[in-house]
Design a protein around this motif. Structure first.
Motif, PDB file in Angstrom:
ATOM      1  N   UNK A  10       0.890  -1.198  -0.228  1.00 52.58           N
ATOM      2  CA  UNK A  10       0.135   0.059  -0.014  1.00 52.58           C
ATOM      3  C   UNK A  10       0.553   1.004  -0.129  1.00 52.58           C
ATOM      4  N   UNK A  11       0.117   2.118   0.056  1.00 50.67           N
ATOM      5  CA  UNK A  11       1.646   3.776   0.869  1.00 50.67           C
ATOM      6  C   UNK A  11       2.381   3.376   1.495  1.00 50.67           C
ATOM      7  N   UNK A  12       2.538   2.632   2.313  1.00 52.54           N
ATOM      8  CA  UNK A  12       3.723   2.214   3.569  1.00 52.54           C
ATOM      9  C   UNK A  12       4.889   1.705   2.229  1.00 52.54           C
ATOM     10  N   UNK A  13       4.119   0.215   2.367  1.00 48.78           N
ATOM     11  CA  UNK A  13       4.796  -0.363   1.102  1.00 48.78           C
ATOM     12  C   UNK A  13       5.537   0.208   0.271  1.00 48.78           C
ATOM     13  N   UNK A  14       4.485   1.332  -0.597  1.00 42.05           N
ATOM     14  CA  UNK A  14       5.577   1.753  -1.534  1.00 42.05           C
ATOM     15  C   UNK A  14       6.529   2.767  -1.799  1.00 42.05           C
ATOM     16  N   UNK A  15       6.725   3.818  -0.347  1.00 41.94           N
ATOM     17  CA  UNK A  15       7.486   4.077   0.202  1.00 41.94           C
ATOM     18  C   UNK A  15       8.769   3.566   0.656  1.00 41.94           C
ATOM     19  N   UNK A  16       8.165   2.317   1.245  1.00 39.45           N
ATOM     20  CA  UNK A  16       9.692   1.605   2.035  1.00 39.45           C
ATOM     21  C   UNK A  16      10.502   1.617   0.114  1.00 39.45           C
ATOM     22  N   UNK A  17       9.637   0.501  -0.236  1.00 38.32           N
ATOM     23  CA  UNK A  17      10.703   0.524  -1.473  1.00 38.32           C
ATOM     24  C   UNK A  17      11.448   1.516  -2.194  1.00 38.32           C
ATOM     25  N   UNK A  18      10.465   2.937  -2.658  1.00 32.90           N
ATOM     26  CA  UNK A  18      11.703   3.792  -2.407  1.00 32.90           C
ATOM     27  C   UNK A  18      12.736   4.173  -2.013  1.00 32.90           C
ATOM     28  N   UNK A  19      12.697   4.345  -0.218  1.00 38.96           N
ATOM     29  CA  UNK A  19      13.850   4.391   0.175  1.00 38.96           C
ATOM     30  C   UNK A  19      14.953   3.823  -0.067  1.00 38.96           C
ATOM     31  N   UNK A  20      14.116   2.022  -0.010  1.00 37.68           N
ATOM     32  CA  UNK A  20      15.536   1.461   0.305  1.00 37.68           C
ATOM     33  C   UNK A  20      15.734   0.961  -1.566  1.00 37.68           C
ATOM     34  N   UNK A  21      15.721   1.723  -2.758  1.00 34.25           N
ATOM     35  CA  UNK A  21      16.731   1.667  -3.556  1.00 34.25           C
ATOM     36  C   UNK A  21      17.405   2.737  -3.687  1.00 34.25           C
ATOM     37  N   UNK A  27      19.365  -3.817   1.137  1.00 37.23           N
ATOM     38  CA  UNK A  27      18.584  -3.966  -0.210  1.00 37.23           C
ATOM     39  C   UNK A  27      17.103  -4.394  -0.323  1.00 37.23           C
ATOM     40  N   UNK A  28      16.567  -4.400  -1.616  1.00 37.36           N
ATOM     41  CA  UNK A  28      15.266  -5.566  -0.924  1.00 37.36           C
ATOM     42  C   UNK A  28      15.470  -6.254  -2.020  1.00 37.36           C
ATOM     43  N   UNK A  29      15.504  -7.174  -0.932  1.00 33.41           N
ATOM     44  CA  UNK A  29      14.641  -8.685  -1.414  1.00 33.41           C
ATOM     45  C   UNK A  29      13.258  -9.025  -2.302  1.00 33.41           C
ATOM     46  N   UNK A  30      12.381  -8.362  -1.836  1.00 35.16           N
ATOM     47  CA  UNK A  30      11.292  -8.399  -2.890  1.00 35.16           C
ATOM     48  C   UNK A  30       9.988  -8.264  -2.009  1.00 35.16           C
ATOM     49  N   UNK A  31       8.635  -8.496  -2.592  1.00 30.86           N
ATOM     50  CA  UNK A  31       7.589  -7.452  -1.660  1.00 30.86           C
ATOM     51  C   UNK A  31       7.033  -8.504  -1.932  1.00 30.86           C
TER      52      UNK A  31
END
Ligand code: NDP
Length: 318
Positions: A10-21, A27-31
């Motif tokens: 959701x909103x928070x998951x998407x924000x976490x993804x862009x910040x980890x990048x 590093x992001x393993x996956x969602x």
């Protein structure tokens, strides 16, 4: 590199993804999501245990209302977790449950971080420990309240709506000047609603209905503006938020001291993600040190959050 998994997109998951990048130590393993989303980065949440050796910390981004209390107790059996669970009255029981499960499984959970609960909880604790003789006040806004916006949208005749919670500046000034006010959220905040009405509905009636929604609006000073869907989309679809924790009290010789911590956030989920990632770093280190169980922001020394080593912190931050 700390290997992160995100649960819930959701909103928070998407924000976490862009910040980890943008991070240089994560590093992001996956969602992991319950939905069948088609890109390679997505995994089905049901399969998550297949990846338990590939992930150091899971950030739980599901909703506090519906997801966290169901998902977290299962996930802690195989993963270290960080979440932003924000239903204040349920945090104590949730902590107890997660603490036992995490200890049984030699895992580490950081529960209820973010800004409130989270950084605001820390400041409330610091402030009341330092200024024992005083009062603490928490103000929210100016910001969009998702819950209040949804309450307005649920009215028959309303097509769409956004609701701002706004703290009263004169109330804040009184508190800072040491006036001992008995805090009631409805005395300290006003509410402003931007709504799109469906055709054929009487605006005066709709306004009355909004203002009388129990608990959400009936006790608050509320203003309602009817606007077009275009204008709502253009000007009121962001997720700004923020707030202040203020404690004023007496120190030696009865002198007034005021502590204030303030957040002004263009995006609530972007900032919450930033807090979650700092605490993911801490929980990764805690687990490496075999500190098992559930923790809150009150347990984590600041050095665990920082990327700087302790010598550097001593030289630059003390
Ligand atoms: P969202 O409603 O955007 O997302 C919650 C979950 O809903 C997602 O994890 C996702 O799970 C599911 N979802 C999202 N979009 C869709 C969709 N289009 N269709 C179907 N399902 C969807 O919540 P937020 O990300 O805004 O917030 C998460 C929680 O964070 C909030 O409930 C709040 O309690 C907490 N929070 C805490 C703060 C603090 O300071 N402590 C501050 C801000 C938020 P899935 O991918 O599995 O379907």
């Amino acid at each position: 590199m700390i290997r992160i998994g995100i649960v819930g997109y959701g909103n928070l998951g998407k924000s976490c993804e862009s910040l980890i990048k943008r991070s240089d130590d994560m590093e992001l393993f996956g969602i992991f999501t319950r939905r069948d989303l088609k890109e390679d980065k997505f995994y089905l949440l049901d399969d998550i245990n297949d990846y338990k050796d590939d992930i150091d910390v899971l950030i739980l981004c599901g909703s506090s209302d519906k997801d966290i209390l169901i998902q977290a107790p299962k996930l802690i059996e195989n993963f270290n977790t960080v979440d932003s669970f924000d239903t204040h009255k349920k945090i104590y029981d949730y902590y107890k449950e997660m603490d036992k499960l995490a200890k049984d499984n030699k895992k580490t959970a950081l529960i209820s971080t973010g800004w409130d609960p989270g950084l605001f909880s820390l400041i409330r604790t610091y402030a009341e420990s330092v200024l024992e003789d005083g009062n603490t006040y928490t103000f929210w806004g100016k910001g969009i309240s998702q819950g209040h916006s949804a309450a307005v949208r649920s009215i028959d005749g309303i097509a769409d709506a956004s609701q701002y919670t706004i703290p009263k500046e004169d109330y804040i000034e009184k508190v800072k000047n040491g006036e001992n006010l008995e805090f009631k959220a409805e005395d300290a905040h006003v509410r402003e609603v931007f709504a799109v009405a469906k055709e054929g509905y009487d605006l005066k009636e709709l306004e009355k209905e909004i203002k009388s929604i129990p608990n959400y609006f009936d006790k608050y000073e509320t203003s309602v503006h009817f606007i077009s869907q275009d204008e709502l989309n253009r000007n009121h679809k962001g997720m700004p938020h923020g707030g202040r924790v203020i404690r004023s009290g007496k120190s030696a010789n009865n002198n007034l001291s005021t502590i204030e911590f303030r957040l002004d956030l263009d995006s609530n989920p972007d900032f919450t993600a930033a807090v979650d990632l700092a605490y993911a770093r801490a929980i990764y280190r805690f687990n490496k040190e075999e500190k098992y169980g559930a923790y809150t922001v009150l347990d984590i020394a600041p050095k665990y959050l920082s990327k700087k080593d302790y010598d550097k912190l001593l030289k630059e931050n003390i």
